[in-house]
Design a protein around this motif. Structure first.
Motif, PDB file in Angstrom:
ATOM      1  N   SER A   1     113.528 -66.322  55.082  1.00  0.00           N
ATOM      2  CA  SER A   1     114.355 -67.495  54.004  1.00  0.00           C
ATOM      3  C   SER A   1     113.119 -68.735  53.297  1.00  0.00           C
ATOM      4  CB  SER A   1     114.937 -68.500  54.743  1.00  0.00           C
ATOM      5  OG  SER A   1     113.750 -68.871  55.941  1.00  0.00           O
ATOM      6  N   LEU A   2     113.114 -69.118  52.385  1.00  0.00           N
ATOM      7  CA  LEU A   2     111.695 -70.182  51.516  1.00  0.00           C
ATOM      8  C   LEU A   2     111.742 -70.877  52.738  1.00  0.00           C
ATOM      9  CD1 LEU A   2     110.030 -70.442  49.063  1.00  0.00           C
ATOM     10  CD2 LEU A   2     111.590 -72.961  48.707  1.00  0.00           C
ATOM     11  N   GLU A   3     111.618 -71.153  53.361  1.00  0.00           N
ATOM     12  CA  GLU A   3     111.494 -72.080  54.136  1.00  0.00           C
ATOM     13  C   GLU A   3     110.451 -71.180  55.799  1.00  0.00           C
ATOM     14  OE1 GLU A   3     110.176 -75.669  56.515  1.00  0.00           O
ATOM     15  OE2 GLU A   3     111.068 -75.144  54.209  1.00  0.00           O
ATOM     16  N   ALA A   4     110.741 -70.344  56.508  1.00  0.00           N
ATOM     17  CA  ALA A   4     109.600 -69.142  56.743  1.00  0.00           C
ATOM     18  C   ALA A   4     109.058 -68.631  56.153  1.00  0.00           C
ATOM     19  CB  ALA A   4     111.412 -67.930  57.518  1.00  0.00           C
ATOM     20  N   GLN A   5     109.426 -68.007  55.540  1.00  0.00           N
ATOM     21  CA  GLN A   5     107.886 -68.019  54.204  1.00  0.00           C
ATOM     22  C   GLN A   5     106.780 -69.146  54.449  1.00  0.00           C
ATOM     23  OE1 GLN A   5     109.243 -66.484  50.481  1.00  0.00           O
ATOM     24  NE2 GLN A   5     107.079 -66.905  49.556  1.00  0.00           N
ATOM     25  N   ARG A   6     107.030 -69.940  53.755  1.00  0.00           N
ATOM     26  CA  ARG A   6     105.633 -70.835  53.941  1.00  0.00           C
ATOM     27  C   ARG A   6     105.904 -71.486  55.518  1.00  0.00           C
ATOM     28  NH1 ARG A   6     106.238 -75.336  50.356  1.00  0.00           N
ATOM     29  NH2 ARG A   6     106.341 -76.438  52.036  1.00  0.00           N
ATOM     30  N   ARG A   7     106.307 -71.505  56.288  1.00  0.00           N
ATOM     31  CA  ARG A   7     106.375 -71.933  57.396  1.00  0.00           C
ATOM     32  C   ARG A   7     104.599 -70.315  58.052  1.00  0.00           C
ATOM     33  NH1 ARG A   7     110.833 -72.319  61.350  1.00  0.00           N
ATOM     34  NH2 ARG A   7     111.238 -73.847  59.441  1.00  0.00           N
ATOM     35  N   ARG A   8     105.195 -69.187  57.584  1.00  0.00           N
ATOM     36  CA  ARG A   8     104.444 -67.796  57.963  1.00  0.00           C
ATOM     37  C   ARG A   8     102.771 -68.309  56.815  1.00  0.00           C
ATOM     38  NH1 ARG A   8     105.665 -61.652  57.721  1.00  0.00           N
ATOM     39  NH2 ARG A   8     106.360 -62.562  59.083  1.00  0.00           N
ATOM     40  N   ALA A   9     102.897 -68.698  55.787  1.00  0.00           N
ATOM     41  CA  ALA A   9     101.662 -69.043  54.734  1.00  0.00           C
ATOM     42  C   ALA A   9     100.604 -70.084  55.390  1.00  0.00           C
ATOM     43  CB  ALA A   9     102.464 -69.591  53.480  1.00  0.00           C
ATOM     44  N   ALA A  10     101.439 -71.342  55.774  1.00  0.00           N
ATOM     45  CA  ALA A  10     100.820 -72.122  57.167  1.00  0.00           C
ATOM     46  C   ALA A  10      99.697 -71.707  58.012  1.00  0.00           C
ATOM     47  CB  ALA A  10     101.906 -73.469  57.050  1.00  0.00           C
ATOM     48  N   PHE A  11     101.142 -70.956  58.681  1.00  0.00           N
ATOM     49  CA  PHE A  11     100.052 -70.231  59.867  1.00  0.00           C
ATOM     50  C   PHE A  11      99.218 -69.693  59.342  1.00  0.00           C
ATOM     51  CE2 PHE A  11     104.415 -70.911  61.808  1.00  0.00           C
ATOM     52  CZ  PHE A  11     103.028 -71.884  63.099  1.00  0.00           C
ATOM     53  N   LEU A  12      98.989 -68.943  58.123  1.00  0.00           N
ATOM     54  CA  LEU A  12      97.609 -68.463  57.532  1.00  0.00           C
ATOM     55  C   LEU A  12      96.780 -69.661  57.138  1.00  0.00           C
ATOM     56  CD1 LEU A  12      99.737 -65.604  55.622  1.00  0.00           C
ATOM     57  CD2 LEU A  12      97.996 -65.375  57.364  1.00  0.00           C
ATOM     58  N   PHE A  13      96.878 -70.384  56.714  1.00  0.00           N
ATOM     59  CA  PHE A  13      96.279 -70.988  56.213  1.00  0.00           C
ATOM     60  C   PHE A  13      95.154 -71.969  57.421  1.00  0.00           C
ATOM     61  CE2 PHE A  13      98.773 -72.379  51.957  1.00  0.00           C
ATOM     62  CZ  PHE A  13      98.130 -70.883  51.808  1.00  0.00           C
ATOM     63  N   LEU A  14      96.095 -71.850  58.526  1.00  0.00           N
ATOM     64  CA  LEU A  14      95.334 -73.012  59.360  1.00  0.00           C
ATOM     65  C   LEU A  14      94.842 -72.024  60.433  1.00  0.00           C
ATOM     66  CD1 LEU A  14      98.379 -74.911  60.805  1.00  0.00           C
ATOM     67  CD2 LEU A  14      96.570 -75.769  59.459  1.00  0.00           C
ATOM     68  N   ALA A  15      94.609 -70.641  60.208  1.00  0.00           N
ATOM     69  CA  ALA A  15      93.872 -69.825  61.226  1.00  0.00           C
ATOM     70  C   ALA A  15      92.492 -70.190  60.835  1.00  0.00           C
ATOM     71  CB  ALA A  15      94.411 -67.898  61.277  1.00  0.00           C
ATOM     72  N   PRO A  16      92.257 -70.896  59.871  1.00  0.00           N
ATOM     73  CA  PRO A  16      91.078 -70.167  59.546  1.00  0.00           C
ATOM     74  C   PRO A  16      90.193 -71.698  60.622  1.00  0.00           C
ATOM     75  CG  PRO A  16      91.491 -69.594  57.434  1.00  0.00           C
ATOM     76  CD  PRO A  16      92.990 -69.777  58.356  1.00  0.00           C
ATOM     77  N   MET A  17      90.300 -72.509  59.976  1.00  0.00           N
ATOM     78  CA  MET A  17      90.341 -73.567  60.439  1.00  0.00           C
ATOM     79  C   MET A  17      90.125 -73.292  61.704  1.00  0.00           C
ATOM     80  SD  MET A  17      91.911 -77.428  60.165  1.00  0.00           S
ATOM     81  CE  MET A  17      92.860 -77.274  61.752  1.00  0.00           C
ATOM     82  N   ILE A  18      90.975 -73.548  62.315  1.00  0.00           N
ATOM     83  CA  ILE A  18      91.367 -73.330  64.211  1.00  0.00           C
ATOM     84  C   ILE A  18      90.225 -72.585  64.952  1.00  0.00           C
ATOM     85  CG2 ILE A  18      92.673 -72.825  65.491  1.00  0.00           C
ATOM     86  CD1 ILE A  18      94.982 -74.123  63.827  1.00  0.00           C
ATOM     87  N   LEU A  19      90.074 -71.400  63.748  1.00  0.00           N
ATOM     88  CA  LEU A  19      89.138 -70.491  64.410  1.00  0.00           C
ATOM     89  C   LEU A  19      87.486 -71.204  64.968  1.00  0.00           C
ATOM     90  CD1 LEU A  19      90.188 -67.884  65.417  1.00  0.00           C
ATOM     91  CD2 LEU A  19      88.751 -66.897  63.919  1.00  0.00           C
TER      92      LEU A  19
END
Lengths: 279, 326
Positions: free
Chosen positions: B19-37
């Motif tokens: 779904s759109l929401e799931a797609q956005r959530r997946r993108a969110a994790f990719l966006f957050l990963a470098p910062m968290i790392l």
């Protein structure tokens, strides 16, 4: 309309208080400029108003051993740190402000917690990491360690800024089939420029002023940043503190900051209130 | 990063499972990963290593040669051959407790003064008068000056022989002879407090001002029409309404004060009267080659701050994430 005596007293007291605030705020900086313009032994005579206008101390500092080098180091370190932090923060803030997911509040509080870290608590571990990476006594040691306070701060402030952007813009973009990446780069970025400038400036000031890591991770004079150079500026002998050149160096590194802060006053106040950070 | 996102999209439109929401959530994790790392490597990992070092006898020159010695850096019981029991470690080190006391005293006094003065300055800036912009610009100057620079400026002003502050006090008749502000053990803490309060009150004032400006003006209007005394207005209206902003400002300042290092290191070097937890930890870590011992002290500082923050958030019900009012 005639003013009563009580009104007049109130008015005078209020303005007296205002004058006290302004004088106390400005005086130390004013006095540093005044001192830096004195030459030789004139420095040991106390004056409240400028009498000498000698640039001898400035010449001493600028031609002195490594001061110019330190300024360049500071600009490079602070600039690189800020660009790195902004790059990582923009995408992360989008996710934190616009996408609902479980654990978001916890993640935000954790990020805030990191920015409030006592830096001494990571010093030993960072020292090991810096040694392990072979970047001890290079600017990269500072770029790496400054990320601990610039990144959480930029993420935090940009998240609060992005929350306030109208949801309709994003919805329109989604309907047009824009991916999150396109939304960030094409839709949000143009709106975010003011916020990026403010956040970047505040993070730059933070990195420019940092002392503990810069002191610990550098050993040679040529690698020092400005705060370390000023703190360790020494005279010909151990006992003799070169107050003139110290004041001149202080003025040189402070004038650009004060100018920037005064130019971006309104934005800085907004950014400070959003981020709650001390320079 | 771009390729990952487009792949996610293709996957979504192809299979039709995302779904759109799931797609956005997946993108969110990719966006957050470098910062968290990044935060993991510069914050979490070094912190864990510091805590680990505090349980070893690692030295600065031999970072990987340390052995696990348990709690010995904190507290160690040793029985001498004569049968006498000796306790060692940070927790029985008078120098450490002196530093703890200095830190707490510095933090409480400086934050108290900064809050009261900051609120006063904020009330002034909240009033409408000619030259308000000028005053706001003026109070930003102490904030903009680097801590090291302000420490040096004040060190010169507080100089015992040539300092302008002694000169003023002598001319006004408050003192007979110049005081060695930074060198004397009785006045060193006062000197540090003066400089810190000067430098940080503007920050408090700006945060308080932001809180004050959120208060609707018509409340004051109503109070004025009802003829309420200004002091009562302050205690019953202004203070309660500005409290949430004040609470956040106080916790930020308190955390900052508890870790103070640079001002004290430069203004009063090696003074027993001002040495704080951060200063003594670094001294042991780097200068005295007691790396593990210093790690134990910085771990204790971290623990104290963590406990303080949890208590404050829990007792004050401070909403730091700003999620509640969303």
């Amino acid at each position: 309309m005639k003013r009563s005596i009580a009104d007049w007293i109130k008015w005078t007291a209020f303005y007296a208080f205002v004058v006290v605030i302004v004088v106390i705020s400005i005086f130390p900086f004013y006095y540093a400029i005044l001192t830096s313009l004195k030459s030789g032994t004139a420095i040991f005579r106390i004056n409240y108003f400028p009498v000498d206008f000698s640039f001898q101390n400035y010449a001493t500092v600028m031609t002195g051993r490594n001061f110019v080098r330190s300024v360049i180091n500071s600009v490079l370190v602070a600039g690189t740190t800020v660009l790195l932090a902004l790059f990582l923060a923009v995408t992360a803030s989008y996710a934190l402000s616009r996408v609902r997911f479980r654990g978001r509040a916890l993640l935000l509080v954790t990020i805030l917690g990191v920015s409030m870290f006592p830096q001494i608590a990571v010093l030993a571990g960072l020292f090991e990491l810096v040694r392990f990476l072979g970047i001890y006594n290079t600017p990269w040691a500072m770029v790496l360690s400054y990320t601990i306070f610039t990144l959480p701060f930029t993420v935090w402030v940009l998240t609060t800024f992005m929350r306030d952007l109208p949801i309709e813009i994003e919805e329109a973009a989604i309907i047009d089939g824009a991916t999150p990446w396109v939304i960030i780069t094409k839709v949000f970025m143009p709106l975010l420029w003011p916020a990026l400038v403010t956040t970047g400036l505040l993070a730059f000031i933070g990195a420019w002023n940092e002392f503990l890591f810069a002191l610990t991770f550098t050993i040679s004079e040529t690698q020092r940043t400005v705060p370390v150079a000023i703190a360790l500026l020494s005279g010909a002998s151990e006992q003799e503190i070169p107050w003139g050149p110290i004041m001149a160096a202080s003025v040189i590194v402070t004038v650009p900051l004060v100018a920037l802060v005064l130019i971006f006053q309104r934005k800085i106040v907004a950014g400070l209130t959003a981020g709650g950070v001390k320079g | 990063m771009r390729s990952d996102i487009t792949r996610a999209k293709h996957h979504g439109s192809g299979g039709g499972e995302l779904s759109l929401e799931a797609q956005r959530r997946r993108a969110a994790f990719l966006f957050l990963a470098p910062m968290i790392l990044a935060l993991f490597f510069v914050a979490a990992w070094p912190l864990l290593r510091t805590i680990y070092f505090s349980f070893t006898n690692t030295s600065l020159t031999n970072l990987y040669g340390g052995e696990w010695i348990g709690f010995d850096n904190y507290l160690q019981r040793r029985e001498l051959s004569s049968g006498r029991v000796v306790w060692r470690g940070t927790l029985v080190d008078p120098a450490w407790w002196n530093a703890v006391w200095n830190t707490v005293w510095f933090s409480v006094v400086s934050v108290l003064f900064e809050t009261v003065l900051g609120l006063m300055v904020a009330l002034v800036l909240n009033a409408e008068f000619k030259g308000r912009g000028l005053v706001r610009a003026a109070i930003l100057i102490p904030w903009a000056i680097p801590t090291i620079v302000s420490a040096k400026m004040w060190a010169w002003m507080l100089n015992d022989q040539f300092g302008i502050l002694n000169d003023m006090l002598i001319k006004l008749g408050f003192i007979e002879r110049g005081i060695a502000w930074t060198a004397s053990i009785d006045t060193a803490m006062t000197a540090v407090l003066i400089v810190d309060i000067w430098k940080t009150t503007p920050f408090m004032a700006l945060l308080c001002l932001a809180g004050l400006q959120m208060i609707p003006r018509d409340i004051y209007e109503a109070a004025r029409i009802d003829g309420v005394h200004p002091f009562k207005v302050f205690w019953k209206i202004t203070l309660p309404l500005v409290r949430p902003a004040l609470m956040v400002a106080v916790i930020f300042r308190m955390l900052d004060a508890l870790r103070v290092f640079d001002l004290i290191y430069v203004l009063t070097p090696n003074s027993k009267a001002t040495k704080t937890m951060s200063v003594i930890s670094r001294e042991n870590l780097i200068d005295f080659d007691k790396f593990a011992y210093g790690s134990a002290q910085s771990t204790l500082l971290f623990a104290i701050i963590a406990i303080f923050v949890s208590l404050y958030i829990w007792l004050g019900k401070v909403d730091l994430s700003g999620e509640a009012n969303r």
